[in-house]
Design a protein around this motif. Structure first.
Motif, mmCIF file in Angstrom:
data_model
loop_
_atom_site.group_PDB
_atom_site.id
_atom_site.type_symbol
_atom_site.label_atom_id
_atom_site.label_comp_id
_atom_site.label_asym_id
_atom_site.label_seq_id
_atom_site.Cartn_x
_atom_site.Cartn_y
_atom_site.Cartn_z
ATOM 1 N N ILE A 50 0.800 -1.165 0.119
ATOM 2 C CA ILE A 50 -0.092 0.137 0.004
ATOM 3 C C ILE A 50 1.033 1.162 -0.077
ATOM 4 O O ILE A 50 0.573 2.205 -0.835
ATOM 5 C CB ILE A 50 -1.112 0.085 1.251
ATOM 6 N N LEU A 67 -7.249 -1.576 -5.809
ATOM 7 C CA LEU A 67 -6.370 -0.872 -4.692
ATOM 8 C C LEU A 67 -6.010 0.555 -5.187
ATOM 9 O O LEU A 67 -6.113 1.514 -4.473
ATOM 10 C CB LEU A 67 -5.369 -1.615 -4.304
ATOM 11 N N MET A 121 -9.132 3.073 -5.568
ATOM 12 C CA MET A 121 -9.323 3.419 -4.351
ATOM 13 C C MET A 121 -8.516 4.399 -3.625
ATOM 14 O O MET A 121 -9.056 5.365 -2.943
ATOM 15 C CB MET A 121 -10.371 2.318 -3.394
ATOM 16 N N THR A 122 -7.355 4.239 -3.856
ATOM 17 C CA THR A 122 -6.277 5.138 -3.274
ATOM 18 C C THR A 122 -6.269 6.666 -4.058
ATOM 19 O O THR A 122 -6.315 7.497 -3.131
ATOM 20 C CB THR A 122 -4.820 4.676 -3.516
ATOM 21 N N ARG A 125 -7.043 -10.956 4.166
ATOM 22 C CA ARG A 125 -6.098 -10.119 3.632
ATOM 23 C C ARG A 125 -6.482 -8.950 2.643
ATOM 24 O O ARG A 125 -5.838 -7.850 2.700
ATOM 25 C CB ARG A 125 -4.882 -11.178 2.818
ATOM 26 N N LEU A 126 -7.395 -9.364 1.789
ATOM 27 C CA LEU A 126 -7.657 -8.507 0.903
ATOM 28 C C LEU A 126 -8.572 -7.086 1.393
ATOM 29 O O LEU A 126 -8.399 -6.177 0.786
ATOM 30 C CB LEU A 126 -8.611 -9.247 -0.339
ATOM 31 N N LEU A 135 -6.059 -4.985 3.009
ATOM 32 C CA LEU A 135 -5.317 -3.985 2.017
ATOM 33 C C LEU A 135 -6.087 -2.862 1.726
ATOM 34 O O LEU A 135 -5.937 -1.839 1.308
ATOM 35 C CB LEU A 135 -5.092 -4.898 0.517
ATOM 36 N N CYS A 136 -7.536 -2.909 1.182
ATOM 37 C CA CYS A 136 -8.445 -2.113 1.022
ATOM 38 C C CYS A 136 -8.554 -0.780 2.084
ATOM 39 O O CYS A 136 -8.547 0.092 1.957
ATOM 40 C CB CYS A 136 -10.045 -2.321 0.905
ATOM 41 N N GLU A 182 -6.285 -0.198 4.101
ATOM 42 C CA GLU A 182 -5.015 0.600 4.299
ATOM 43 C C GLU A 182 -4.790 1.412 3.003
ATOM 44 O O GLU A 182 -4.469 2.572 3.236
ATOM 45 C CB GLU A 182 -3.933 -0.430 4.215
ATOM 46 N N ALA A 183 -5.451 0.926 2.087
ATOM 47 C CA ALA A 183 -5.370 1.946 0.850
ATOM 48 C C ALA A 183 -6.379 3.301 1.212
ATOM 49 O O ALA A 183 -6.000 4.305 0.612
ATOM 50 C CB ALA A 183 -5.875 1.055 -0.168
ATOM 51 N N ALA A 184 -7.475 3.001 1.694
ATOM 52 C CA ALA A 184 -8.344 3.941 1.864
ATOM 53 C C ALA A 184 -9.555 3.711 2.956
ATOM 54 O O ALA A 184 -10.232 2.825 2.761
ATOM 55 C CB ALA A 184 -9.048 4.395 0.423
ATOM 56 N N TYR A 225 -13.798 -1.871 -3.746
ATOM 57 C CA TYR A 225 -13.628 -2.977 -2.950
ATOM 58 C C TYR A 225 -13.972 -4.344 -3.646
ATOM 59 O O TYR A 225 -13.217 -5.550 -3.278
ATOM 60 C CB TYR A 225 -14.287 -2.593 -1.481
ATOM 61 N N VAL A 246 -11.329 -5.934 -5.820
ATOM 62 C CA VAL A 246 -10.350 -6.473 -5.034
ATOM 63 C C VAL A 246 -10.833 -7.577 -4.353
ATOM 64 O O VAL A 246 -10.097 -8.679 -4.606
ATOM 65 C CB VAL A 246 -9.743 -5.370 -3.952
#
Lengths: 417, 417
Positions: free
Chosen positions: A16, A80, A83-84, B49-50, B53-54, B56-58, B66, B69
């Protein structure tokens, strides 16, 4: 305002924090008023992991299902990144290969047949950013297809061509194309410009910055490609045709770069009869077995006498090549096969070579001075390659890099090393 | 010949060895002449896990991205299972949610609107096996949608209903539905049959074998669902309507199972005025904030006097519920809020209850004997729930399990434990 494709490789998308860094670069281009489509690779290591799962699941896996599995890596990073970017206040969305669509044929190493840009045009009209997973497309019967390893470079160039982009920027973990491998020659220089033809020769003989296929596609579509670092703010290398970089070509070196390749093996067939059809009897079966023969040297003695034939094949194909030749031994009529994997190919590449005779001679001289034995030679319009014993690889690359005036000045050498 | 859906959860799909085991089970059903569609979850841990990640991304990620992903986890296992089945000589292929399609509306917790079975019918006509990723679908505008955590159960039941399957087999890491949690009561018995209504009550009060939504869907579509182990060859639990299991119901216990739930918190509003509109002033704001109120107990003293009101909300909503109530304090007019998270809800569930008065009394008596204090009571047609201090949870479950004759005989207890 320009229309650009930005492509980010696996190292740039690994986690990330790095995706956030990528998003920052995309934001900068978008806020400068550009229309941006982003092509992303899977996180570094992810495709390897997925391929390994396929191999464990079924040694002879179905390429169609393989594509379903391995395409998921880019799907994750595309979502990812989208969304970032949204989290940074940008109007971004991901579009899978089947959503645009990116039309492809075949599986596991599919070819891109075309890309529909209607969706992208609407995104740009709406001041949006499109994030597109590299490496994937969809077949005419609606199946997921992937383009083969490194295929995201090709996705990026194909997309750039389809959307008539002004350029395609390939962000990677190096900051450009170098005159040679900086691990061997610390004085290697980053090239500001390189022609498609040179890049093809440099890539196919060992420089692994871009997938060869993507360079060929860029050449055919005349798409300027820029290779630059995801992690540093420095100019990269522009890959374009000679016309596009004409202003600079005057100042260019005759030789653009020195490449090397250790992945070849030498085969010598001893005592071949001097009869018509011998060469066909040798290379016919190899071609049928899809074995790529590169350099060929025939030492003819007297007419009617037996001679030796030497040629190279990829290391990975050596065992199979020997097997095919043994099978055809009766028809070919050789006495013995000698193989040698301890060889390397070193090449000097440059479009300037066309108008400069004597490059080959200069090369042989420089190598002879260091007593490096040349086992075979091939030349093309813009390349001279020599086959040498593998242990001399680094020495030969350094010698040629100096001989052709490519060594960087002391002050820029630090940056390149 | 039967037409069946086989669904495998994340633990069953965790790694190639387990996928091979799953493929073996699918093969057995197919070779018995059945038409089989397989629905798979992502490998255990992959969706977590996925999702991470989402996050953390936003932090406020777009549900649409989402879905892109998190849907990838099931895409991977579907492809892997299809190629594993092919490796075993079976005619199998994967079909993503967008390929069938499985039509859905919404994102992150999408609803299935319908499933087109034309593709599946062709697969069955061709003696093929379809492997379908659970948890995912496609919206009317062509975006990937996911159904919310545990959604693969719902995918499986919806698919079974759409293809008019004879049954839907849910393979999981337990071998069926138990009379209660075997970790609390080693003598818990596996149930051979349970009605949809009982399963809904057992699931919603703590038995986590199936997603509640999938049970509701199975009930509405009258789809018999079998829960069974991926790892053992034992009969599981059949979930069906009373009519379908009528032959067995004669022998069934009045109470089918004992469930418990520690995820509730108690709120008491002290000294409420006895005026019209007070209840609306309390529960209106909570409903607006999407807070689920479960058990409600009002202790009325004399007419016109102040009274207390006690109710439960999910633990996770307690802080928000208190904040909403404090905001409305002036309008409601209570003196004080008392909260208590140290509570548990224990329920006796059984369709047999309908024709047996006195179940509630029997329950209170059994708990009173052990001096377990009852804080609140609710009853439905097939369930009696009591709220007790949390520290008595295990004791209460064991006491009720025995009191209602659910304890297994010594010989079968070993298998259940």
């Amino acid at each position: 305002m320009a229309r650009i494709v930005m492509k980010f490789g696996g190292t740039s998308m690994a986690g990330i924090e790095r995706i956030r860094n990528v998003a920052g670069r995309v934001k900068r281009e978008a806020e400068a008023g550009n229309q941006v489509a982003v092509v992303v690779s899977a996180m570094a290591g992810e495709t390897d992991r997925l391929v390994q799962l396929c191999r464990e699941a079924a040694p002879l896996y179905d390429p169609r299902e393989y594509d379903v599995v391995v395409a998921s890596g880019e799907q994750v990073t595309a979502g990812l990144l989208a969304m970032t970017l949204q989290g940074m206040g940008l109007n971004a969305r991901s579009y899978m290969g089947w959503q645009l669509p990116i039309r492809a044929s075949g599986h596991a190493a599919a070819l891109i047949e075309g890309i529909d840009v209607a969706v992208l045009e609407r995104v740009f009209d709406d001041d949006g950013i499109a994030v597109i997973p590299g490496f994937q497309g969809v077949t005419s019967d609606g199946a997921v297809a992937t383009l083969g390893r490194g295929g995201s470079d090709t996705s990026a160039v194909a997309l750039a061509a389809a959307m008539k982009a002004d350029r395609c920027d390939i962000y990677t973990d190096v900051d450009g194309v170098y005159t040679t491998d900086p691990r061997i020659v610390p004085k290697a220089k980053k090239l500001d410009f390189v022609t498609y033809e040179e890049m093809l020769e440099l890539a196919s003989v060992g420089a692994k910055v871009l997938q060869t296929r993507s360079v060929g596609l860029a050449m055919r579509t005349k798409m300027p490609v820029q290779v630059l670092s995801s992690f540093e703010d420095r100019p990269g290398t522009l890959i374009a045709d000679e016309a596009a970089i004409e202003g600079q070509i005057m100042e260019r070196n005759v030789i653009t770069g020195i490449a090397h390749d250790r992945n070849e093996a030498l085969i010598t067939l001893v005592d071949l009869p001097d009869t018509p059809g011998t060469v066909a009897a040798i290379f016919g079966p190899l071609a049928k077995a899809n074995i790529n023969v590169d350099m060929i040297v025939q030492s003819v003695r007297q007419a009617g006498e037996a001679s030796d034939l030497t040629f190279t094949v990829p290391n990975a194909s050596l065992a199979q090549a020997v097997a095919e030749l043994e099978k055809a031994k009766g028809k070919i009529g050789f006495k013995e096969i000698i193989t040698n994997m301890e060889i390397a190919k070193v090449s000097a590449v440059g479009v300037g070579m066309r108008s400069n005779a004597g490059i080959a001679a200069q090369m042989f001289e420089a190598l002879a001075e260091r007593r490096i034995n040349i086992l075979a030679i091939t030349t093309s319009e813009i390349k001279v390659s020599v086959l040498i014993p593998e242990e001399y690889t680094e020495l030969a690359v350094r010698v040629l890099h100096s001989a052709f005036g490519l060594d960087a000045e002391a002050d820029s050498a630090g940056a390149a090393a």
